[in-house]
Design a protein around this motif. Sequence first.
Motif, PDB file in Angstrom:
ATOM      1  N   GLU A 112      30.585 -21.543   7.368  1.00  0.00           N
ATOM      2  CA  GLU A 112      31.361 -22.484   8.151  1.00  0.00           C
ATOM      3  C   GLU A 112      30.501 -23.385   9.048  1.00  0.00           C
ATOM      4  O   GLU A 112      29.390 -23.018   9.433  1.00  0.00           O
ATOM      5  CB  GLU A 112      32.369 -21.735   9.024  1.00  0.00           C
ATOM      6  N   VAL A 115      32.295 -26.868  15.104  1.00  0.00           N
ATOM      7  CA  VAL A 115      32.196 -28.103  15.881  1.00  0.00           C
ATOM      8  C   VAL A 115      32.507 -27.782  17.341  1.00  0.00           C
ATOM      9  O   VAL A 115      33.562 -27.268  17.671  1.00  0.00           O
ATOM     10  CB  VAL A 115      33.127 -29.203  15.321  1.00  0.00           C
ATOM     11  N   GLU A 139      34.050 -25.991   1.754  1.00  0.00           N
ATOM     12  CA  GLU A 139      33.581 -26.252   3.110  1.00  0.00           C
ATOM     13  C   GLU A 139      34.592 -25.653   4.074  1.00  0.00           C
ATOM     14  O   GLU A 139      35.797 -25.627   3.796  1.00  0.00           O
ATOM     15  CB  GLU A 139      33.450 -27.754   3.399  1.00  0.00           C
ATOM     16  N   LEU A 141      35.651 -25.560   8.393  1.00  0.00           N
ATOM     17  CA  LEU A 141      35.461 -26.077   9.744  1.00  0.00           C
ATOM     18  C   LEU A 141      36.077 -25.130  10.754  1.00  0.00           C
ATOM     19  O   LEU A 141      37.212 -24.662  10.563  1.00  0.00           O
ATOM     20  CB  LEU A 141      36.126 -27.446   9.893  1.00  0.00           C
ATOM     21  N   VAL A 157      35.456 -35.792  14.019  1.00  0.00           N
ATOM     22  CA  VAL A 157      35.330 -34.955  12.831  1.00  0.00           C
ATOM     23  C   VAL A 157      35.735 -35.811  11.647  1.00  0.00           C
ATOM     24  O   VAL A 157      36.909 -36.191  11.514  1.00  0.00           O
ATOM     25  CB  VAL A 157      36.224 -33.702  12.902  1.00  0.00           C
ATOM     26  N   ASP A 159      35.339 -35.408   7.624  1.00  0.00           N
ATOM     27  CA  ASP A 159      34.918 -34.510   6.554  1.00  0.00           C
ATOM     28  C   ASP A 159      35.442 -35.079   5.242  1.00  0.00           C
ATOM     29  O   ASP A 159      36.645 -35.011   4.962  1.00  0.00           O
ATOM     30  CB  ASP A 159      35.481 -33.110   6.811  1.00  0.00           C
TER      31      ASP A 159
END
Length: 275
Positions: A112, A115, A139, A141, A157, A159
């Motif tokens: 992971e 953030v 992926e 987050l 963010v 992505d």
Amino acid sequence: MKKVAVHGAATVRFEHRHGATRLATLYHHDPLRVLLPDPRAGDLPIAVLVTTSGGLVGGDRLDVALSAGPGAAALVTTQAAEKVYRSAGPDCRIDTRVTVEAGAWLEWIPQEAIVFEGSRLRRLTRLELEGDARLIAGEMLVFGRAAFGETVTRGLVRDAWEVVRDGRLAWADALHMDGDLAETLAHPAGFGGAGACATLLYAAPDAATRRDALRAAAEGMEGVRVGATAFDGLLVVRILGGEARSVRGAYAALWSHLRAAAAGLPTRLPRLWEV
């Protein structure tokens, strides 16, 4: 003293030679390093990416290029969670390009990315496949450091995903949140207070045939919501949960399910995932 932004890079290529998958190309530049641990018996050759700086701040950049030649089969993961620290203004970027050639199988399953409050992350993952190539990629987050009571209320963010098969763009998707993140993360029509989310992709000619079994595997998973759809040789799985641990567990379990069902590989994670 002003921090000097870093620009790390890593290139890893596997090829099928003399009856086995072997490492063909390896390049890394600080703060990225590539480790090549011995795989478990009966499993694929493995490469592990390590960010030696301990995390990313505004202005930092990582460029990753992964590829598997015709008939090769390998797995690439990361040593630990990627930390994205608060930024004074500039964005940090992570660009990953994954190329899988005809007859090859590749798994790109990083751990992971966390953030932090005030961080600014731009991440793009581009998957390029040829012919009957098959790929699992994901992926995850995590929004803030729950153990410290941190919540993410501001930052960036972004992505984004691009999937290309035989030179044609098959799918593009981007999560984009900028500025005040608190409302989006809390809103019932947004993230509904989730502490983490994940995307899992299976790109292969038989992707649509895997959807129903994956949905069945996701039933009863506690602490998460899972959705799956299939189209144009692509299975897209979304996972959303209040706690990062629950999302990580579901992400890993569904990845294990897919690799076993689609390729007859062991239903288990790399050792690093068990630490």
